[in-house]
Design a protein around this motif. Sequence first.
Motif, PDB file in Angstrom:
ATOM      1  N   VAL A 119       0.859  -1.179   0.000  1.00 55.07           N
ATOM      2  CA  VAL A 119       0.000   0.000   0.000  1.00 55.07           C
ATOM      3  C   VAL A 119       0.896   1.229   0.000  1.00 55.07           C
ATOM      4  N   PHE A 120       0.550   2.184  -0.831  1.00 53.63           N
ATOM      5  CA  PHE A 120       1.259   3.458  -0.839  1.00 53.63           C
ATOM      6  C   PHE A 120       0.616   4.375   0.187  1.00 53.63           C
ATOM      7  N   VAL A 121       1.436   5.016   0.992  1.00 51.86           N
ATOM      8  CA  VAL A 121       0.967   6.025   1.928  1.00 51.86           C
ATOM      9  C   VAL A 121       1.200   7.389   1.274  1.00 51.86           C
ATOM     10  N   TYR A 122       0.114   8.062   0.994  1.00 54.72           N
ATOM     11  CA  TYR A 122       0.188   9.451   0.543  1.00 54.72           C
ATOM     12  C   TYR A 122      -0.091  10.300   1.771  1.00 54.72           C
ATOM     13  N   SER A 123       0.623  11.403   1.930  1.00 52.39           N
ATOM     14  CA  SER A 123       0.439  12.210   3.134  1.00 52.39           C
ATOM     15  C   SER A 123       0.396  13.692   2.806  1.00 52.39           C
ATOM     16  N   LEU A 124      -0.171  14.400   3.743  1.00 57.25           N
ATOM     17  CA  LEU A 124      -0.237  15.858   3.693  1.00 57.25           C
ATOM     18  C   LEU A 124       0.041  16.357   5.094  1.00 57.25           C
ATOM     19  N   ASP A 125       1.047  17.188   5.226  1.00 57.18           N
ATOM     20  CA  ASP A 125       1.362  17.830   6.497  1.00 57.18           C
ATOM     21  C   ASP A 125       1.070  19.310   6.312  1.00 57.18           C
TER      22      ASP A 125
END
Length: 185
Positions: A170-176
């Motif tokens: 699974v790819f973890v896409y993130s936004l901080d």
Amino acid sequence: MKSRVESPGKLLQSERLEFRIYRDEDFEFLCSLLGDPQVVRFIGDGETRSRSQAYEFLYWIYRSYKEAPETGLRLLVRLEDGKPVGHAGLVQQTVDGAEELEIGYWIAPQYWGLGYAKEAAASIRDYGIERLGRKRFVSLIQPENKASRKVAESIGMGFEKAVSMGGKEVFVYSLDVAEDGGKKG
């Protein structure tokens, strides 16, 4: 895209969508999502769910409302005609032992390509930042799900890492969110 925060039953409203809690009468729509191979091919193990499994999923949604009323999956209802088109929301996830808040979205196939996933994801992101004061979000996306990756990128998320969940990559896409309110993927 303008979002309005609503009552707890209606998490929020976007330009074309109302986000509201699931009710028992929404079961057939939820069952249609969970029973559609196109919808679930990139969700969990990719297997469709039976009616009894769909009931379990609905009860999981109800429990999530009790545990954290401001999060959880909400039914996406089209404002123009009241038709459900999918669901989206903020969902607690554990990724590599860390507690994360996922921006999740599923759209029924007959509504793909109309921008509902992007509109829902952006509204959920804004709700999480503005109403809940959260500074970090993830989306968990199987590598082959190019459409979902595109939605995540369109709302400012970036690829962070690949992890194994349930035996699948699974790819973890993130936004901080920066302290000044700016977004950084």
